[in-house]
Motif scaffolding. Structure first.
Motif, PDB file in Angstrom:
ATOM      1  N   ALA A 111       0.808  -1.209   0.028  1.00 52.67           N
ATOM      2  CA  ALA A 111      -0.089   0.069  -0.083  1.00 52.67           C
ATOM      3  C   ALA A 111       0.870   1.296  -0.057  1.00 52.67           C
ATOM      4  CB  ALA A 111      -0.893  -0.057   1.301  1.00 52.67           C
ATOM      5  N   ALA A 243      -5.745  -0.684   2.368  1.00 55.52           N
ATOM      6  CA  ALA A 243      -5.406   0.560   2.298  1.00 55.52           C
ATOM      7  C   ALA A 243      -6.495   1.538   2.869  1.00 55.52           C
ATOM      8  CB  ALA A 243      -4.920   1.029   1.160  1.00 55.52           C
ATOM      9  N   VAL A 252      -6.103  -2.391  -2.215  1.00 52.72           N
ATOM     10  CA  VAL A 252      -5.627  -1.812  -3.351  1.00 52.72           C
ATOM     11  C   VAL A 252      -4.940  -3.408  -3.849  1.00 52.72           C
ATOM     12  CG1 VAL A 252      -4.724   0.197  -2.608  1.00 52.72           C
ATOM     13  CG2 VAL A 252      -3.007  -1.570  -1.900  1.00 52.72           C
ATOM     14  N   VAL A 262      -8.561  -1.270  -7.207  1.00 54.42           N
ATOM     15  CA  VAL A 262      -8.922  -0.806  -5.830  1.00 54.42           C
ATOM     16  C   VAL A 262     -10.448  -1.354  -5.652  1.00 54.42           C
ATOM     17  CG1 VAL A 262      -9.616   1.002  -4.321  1.00 54.42           C
ATOM     18  CG2 VAL A 262      -7.517   1.336  -5.886  1.00 54.42           C
ATOM     19  N   LEU A 289      -6.141   7.612  -1.721  1.00 56.21           N
ATOM     20  CA  LEU A 289      -5.536   6.446  -1.294  1.00 56.21           C
ATOM     21  C   LEU A 289      -4.340   6.909  -0.141  1.00 56.21           C
ATOM     22  CD1 LEU A 289      -4.867   4.527  -4.508  1.00 56.21           C
ATOM     23  CD2 LEU A 289      -7.028   4.374  -3.045  1.00 56.21           C
ATOM     24  N   VAL A 291      -2.086   4.962   3.737  1.00 58.32           N
ATOM     25  CA  VAL A 291      -1.670   3.821   4.531  1.00 58.32           C
ATOM     26  C   VAL A 291      -2.505   3.777   5.579  1.00 58.32           C
ATOM     27  CG1 VAL A 291       0.270   2.664   5.387  1.00 58.32           C
ATOM     28  CG2 VAL A 291       0.628   3.890   2.985  1.00 58.32           C
TER      29      VAL A 291
END
Length: 294
Positions: A111, A243, A252, A262, A289, A291
């Motif tokens: 990710a 993610a 992801v 995704v 997106l 983490v």
């Protein structure tokens, strides 16, 4: 041992570190190794006696090379999201095949590699050098052609993008993460019963047509249908990672660390009620997106 041999020995002692730096900057093992090899060629052409801090000198050279590569990619818009990267059949035997790269991906985080690819070149360089390798901002600043203060802001902006902002309370995020982790584990193992346990009886799967083989239904309903359909794509599950997607827990899918798909996921009562598979490059680029914390 002559001077050139001693220099080569000192360089080899730094190769692992330089490769790690370059890989995090570029997300490509072959590009990282090219940058490291170019750094050796440049070192071999200078008077090594003038290099007081060889590790620092090499890190600077590799970073400059990586920045040039990132800027070139941006200018040419190479490697678009949603494009399937090659999947070699076996290890090349030279440390550049899928097995060494898989180890690097695991060490960095799939990710994180995806999110790093969303950063501007200077942001990525500043973030990787400072946050991952503790390089001071006054050393990074000349590389990105900014002042130390502005370089610190670049890294801060990148850090905010990497960490993201959850759209739900921490308790809800944890429940979503538990369901998504169970879904991924069952998908990787090909465990139909475990999938049925994490899917709501009325679950709906909606994929982009680009994510499906020709003739496959565009929507599946019901736990058994969705579970069986999910197992068809089980091979891709090994390239998947949780993610933060638009502020909630999603998935992801990134072979070789390059974003392909995704999955946006809805979780209710600790079960997945819907998931959408996004494959269209234009839609992928619109997603926020980030983490997830471990």
């Amino acid at each position: 041992m002559d001077e050139q041999d001693r220099l080569a020995e000192r360089f080899e002692a730094q190769r692992g570190h330089l490769r790690a730096v370059a890989y995090r900057m570029l997300g490509s093992l072959s590009d990282a190794d090219d940058a490291v090899q170019e750094a050796w060629l440049r070192l071999s052409r200078v008077d090594s006696g003038t290099v007081e801090n060889l590790p620092g000198w090499l890190t600077t050279v590799v970073s400059r090379l990586c920045l040039d590569i990132l800027r070139s990619r941006t200018a040419r818009r190479e490697e678009p999201v949603g494009a399937q990267p090659p999947d070699p059949a076996g290890d090349a035997g030279d440390g550049t095949g899928p097995e060494p790269e898989a180890l690097l991906i695991d060490s960095v985080g799939r990710a994180l590699l995806v999110v790093l690819d969303t950063l501007a070149p200077a942001e990525r360089i500043a973030f990787v050098l400072h946050d991952m390798f503790a390089v001071p901002f006054d050393r990074i600043a000349p590389l990105v052609e900014r002042s130390p203060v502005t370089t610190k802001k670049l890294a801060s902006r990148a850090r905010h993008k990497v960490q993201g902002t959850p759209a739900v309370p921490a308790a809800d995020l944890a429940r979503q993460r538990k369901a998504v982790d169970a879904f991924l584990a069952a998908s990787r193992d090909g465990d139909l019963d475990a999938l049925l346990a994490v899917l709501s009886p009325g679950v709906v799967r909606r994929p982009d047509p680009a994510a499906l083989p020709p003739g496959a239904p565009t929507e599946l309903r019901g736990a058994h249908s969705v579970a069986e359909g999910t197992l068809v794509f089980g091979r891709k599950a090994r390239f998947a990672a949780p993610a933060l997607v638009n502020g909630t827990v999603g998935i992801v899918v990134a072979p070789r660390g390059r974003l392909l798909l995704v999955l946006t996921v809805t979780v209710e009562d600790e079960r997945i009620t819907t998931y959408e598979v996004i494959a269209d490059p234009a839609r992928l680029r619109q997603l926020d997106l980030a983490v997830l914390d471990a």
